[in-house]
Design an enzyme around this catalytic site. Structure first.
Site, PDB file in Angstrom:
ATOM      1  CB  THR B  49       1.820 -11.259 -59.471  1.00 55.65           C
ATOM      2  OG1 THR B  49       2.176 -10.428 -60.586  1.00 55.65           O
ATOM      3  CG2 THR B  49       2.123 -12.705 -59.812  1.00 55.65           C
ATOM      4  CE1 TYR B 137       2.067  -2.234 -59.382  1.00 56.52           C
ATOM      5  CE2 TYR B 137       1.065  -3.072 -57.373  1.00 56.52           C
ATOM      6  CZ  TYR B 137       1.464  -3.256 -58.669  1.00 56.52           C
ATOM      7  OH  TYR B 137       1.249  -4.478 -59.259  1.00 56.52           O
ATOM      8  CE  LYS B 165       5.393  -4.170 -59.934  1.00 53.96           C
ATOM      9  NZ  LYS B 165       4.429  -5.223 -59.567  1.00 53.96           N
TER      10      LYS B 165
END
Lengths: 307, 307, 307, 307
Positions: B49, B137, B165
């Site tokens: 993001t 991630y 994550k």
């Protein structure tokens, strides 16, 4: 700036390294000389085979400087500037221009998968700002998107975009590009996979950017020349040798990176450069090196003397 | 170094910019203050993001410095160091440590698709050299590979790897991680997709790294707290609001990047920061901005006052 | 015809066979009785776990007849009619209606990948002609396309389309369906992956169509009931057992079909039915069967007595 | 049974229908006569272009009977028996043998994605039981798996497996097959994509199974003959015409099925057969038909008279 008269065999040069942060500078010089002695028509550094994405930015700049200085104008040098950041691509392109490179090559940014309109915007912004002519680079297996033929057709109208290297293996795609663009002066279509250089050149491609030419440059140059001359018997004979390389040197260990590992290992066996690979790749284990040695011996016998 | 006590809502902060090469420094400071006022439990910069991959290296360093200085220890800062070059990841991690970040986050290198053994080698080499704890991630849509559960289980044994994550949306994958690792102290599992934070936290996840928390931090904090408290009626009510955000703010224009565009545009409408997006993304057109304005008005009404 | 009051655990029944062309009729009867004794809320035959696509058309008809006759109205029977030929789907649906089935289930035709408009046309033509209510079946890994949420929303308005089974594992997708359709009376959303039944039911799903319920029906019924009652402590305890099934019984041999092989082998070990698998699958080898025996013993101990 | 002397252009015939359940029998007869008059070397029915998977089983049998009776031995007929059920494939193959077909063609079962060992088992079981020689069919876009070169090499040793049609567009794959198998007597390699027939035949392929030969049989036969004769100037000229077909007739409406729609529509415009398409495909709308009419007029002008 169009009409770069580049055609023929342009090896995507591997990047000789001694560890993750250090160029093998002597090996790089030897490799450049080996390729020029082999008759190649240009050198492409920092492509996929050059593992550009695994190198820190400063190493990419250092390699550009070293290769351009070594080549010293004898043949054209193309520099891969593929990056996810347009600004880093431009920085490297400016370096390439300073060093005397003939052109740059860029695949799409490869983290987010861009749409075709985003690709148009991206490449136009890039080409507008570039100090050197740009070759597009279609590499969907790593980049996740294809430069669709209609996108390429529109980009080919940009005065600073002069060709495309296709590494998709999809010859329907490539034949579509040849049909749409094959007769456009100043736009050249190159094939990445060496298995396809002969058939592509017979039907209108400008040449091959073929990994195996790092190790066997004369073989690929001969294949190119036979295809250009439409000498189909000689093409078949040379194609057989190229297929022997692809199905043996590139398949040891069955890694996704087996081709790069095999090429670097073969060059190390030939005394040309170090076989270190940067993360996430690793050089071959001793047992795999022994397999490569046997493969190279067989191929040397099959192919005959190289420079 | 294990047992980083991080849990809760950690927004993956967007990167305010004024153009392709320049941070919106004032907007960045306002955004950090807005998030802290909204009660978030940490801030994650330079993730997907945050469009890290589109930023030049020096901008990633500048943003790290600015955010850490602004936060000034009030909440933990995590810095995304995902890169195709292990050396560039380490350089940024060293910068993050200097600036006082709490940890770093790394997706796999994303040009070549690494195998699971290559991922083990890569992450161990990275974690061995890192000055800060590392969160894995998992982001297969952009990276092309999944960090398979058995790979994660083996990496979780490394003293410097403290969590993961997951942005895959694949809850079979996430439930498998919870089963294999959920009771391991000092290893925390976070969800990327905000649609899944509630169900994940009810069954053992540590929290959510949710894009919508850039715009509506209180909503996501409330959802996390309700899930942690097993207050299922409140979870359902808040989940409805989160789904309203996802199905309206992230779907304007139907770009692959619609979520990032929508978040930046909403923050611009709220007077917090510039809505510029670096290549290959572009900010919304005027007509799309008008749609976002209508969406944000409806959501503000539905969700209620934010900081 | 809407408002089929179906919810709970509906096992996707495996198809007992003695060879590629012959039903294990006794085993089928025993399996149906085992499931009913285990408290399941319905039975779904001829789904993916039922290997419908590997069976000749006449075997699909014979199985439908046998299962409906055995169940004899005690619980609802759903019949999978997925086929690439709409006419074959209708023939089987007419058979199912004759035999007293409660509904039919159809994934998209799975050779050509249909577009969303083609899916709308296809499902409307199918539902218009069907003698029984239809459940949609989202199964992208085998079918190559997703029934997008807006497509499902439009199809849910058809009076003969009463629900959807989602086997995608993508909970962002499922949460989007719950948000768009969760409150629509007479449209029920079921989860295929048993790892996700609990979290789905807590947030509004109607139940689970879970392969493991072939072997451990009481466990899955208990999990469903705990989730429905929002008893989160009991959910976590039962979820742990379900995850134990998934990570052991479904992973022997690491075939794409390991789950089906494992379920059939476990049922054979329990004396319920033959473990033959039709082409392209093959039953486990002796060494793999021995592994399954050890797994089943551990699971029986963990899970406790079943019917 | 080996050494089926089949080579040249073998159109994958479309299936003329009047509705979802009814053959256009008159149109089928006219189409067969049109193809034979066009000089094709064989006819392949019930392939992808023949939409076999969309047809009920009895229609596939009826078509086989009708085409074989119409051809009456003038050229070889190949029958596609691809199915997810091995038993249905065998039933259709037995019908084909009764009717006098020369061989059968089978892609892998296409619901579950089989592994390479499963493909070996499957094809050996099929070939052992078949009454006719078998051509393998590589069609990864629909089937999800590739028949890997080493799998093909092993299957080519079976006395009843006599060739392969490759529709992957991946010429690295095809060149690898030519290298491994090109000199094996009695094993023939055909290309599906018509864009690739010329280059394939020049380098050793047996011919093309090209959709466009339904409409322009003489063009494809001429291309094949020029390639076989190594007349590269003529190849280039004919390749240009073939590319004109591909880039105009197959791209109206941009459906995944645009090629089949375009071919059926062109044949309808030429008065040969109905343009109905079974579900999930639909025939062109009136506006699209008008586009096809303009395209066909241009192509007729470019290509010259056909039978």
């Amino acid at each position: 700036m169009k009409k770069l008269p580049l055609q023929g065999i342009i090896p995507p040069m591997v990047t000789p390294l001694t560890d993750n942060e250090t160029l093998d500078r002597d090996g790089t010089v030897r490799l450049v000389e080996y390729l020029i002695a082999g008759g190649v028509h240009g050198i492409f550094i920092l492509g996929t085979t050059g593992e550009a994405q695994s190198l820190a930015c400063h190493l990419r700049h250092e390699l550009t400087e070293l290769v351009c200085a070594t080549v010293a104008g004898r043949i054209p040098v193309l520099v891969g500037i593929t990056d996810t950041s347009l600004e880093e691509s431009l920085r490297l392109a400016r370096k390439a221009a300073e060093c005397g490179a003939a052109g740059v090559v860029a695949a799409p940014p490869y983290y987010y998968a861009p749409s075709q309109p985003e690709l148009l915007d991206y490449y136009r912004a890039l080409a507008d700002a570039l100090p050197l002519p740009l070759y597009l680079y279609n590499m969907p297996v790593h980049v996740k998107v294809t430069l669709e033929p209609q996108t390429v057709r529109r980009l080919a109208a940009h005065p600073n975009i002069v060709g495309l290297k296709d590494s998709s293996s999809d010859m329907v795609y490539f034949q579509t590009l040849l049909y749409l663009l094959g007769d456009q002066p100043g736009f050249a279509l190159f094939l990445g996979p060496e298995q396809l250089t002969a058939e592509g050149v017979m039907l209108g491609a400008a040449g091959g950017v073929n990994g195996g030419a790092n190790v066997f440059p004369r073989l690929y140059v001969a294949l190119y020349e036979a295809a250009l001359a439409h000498d189909l018997e000689r093409v078949k004979s040379l194609q057989y040798r190229v297929m022997a390389v692809c199905t043996s040197l590139y398949t040891v260990g069955r890694y996704a990176s087996s081709a790069i590992k095999g090429i670097k290992c073969a060059l190390w066996l030939k005394g040309i450069c170090n076989d270190y690979l940067p993360y996430p790749h690793r050089r071959f284990l001793a047992s795999e090196r022994a397999q490569v040695r046997a493969v190279v011996d067989r191929l040397d016998h099959l192919i005959g003397s190289e420079p």
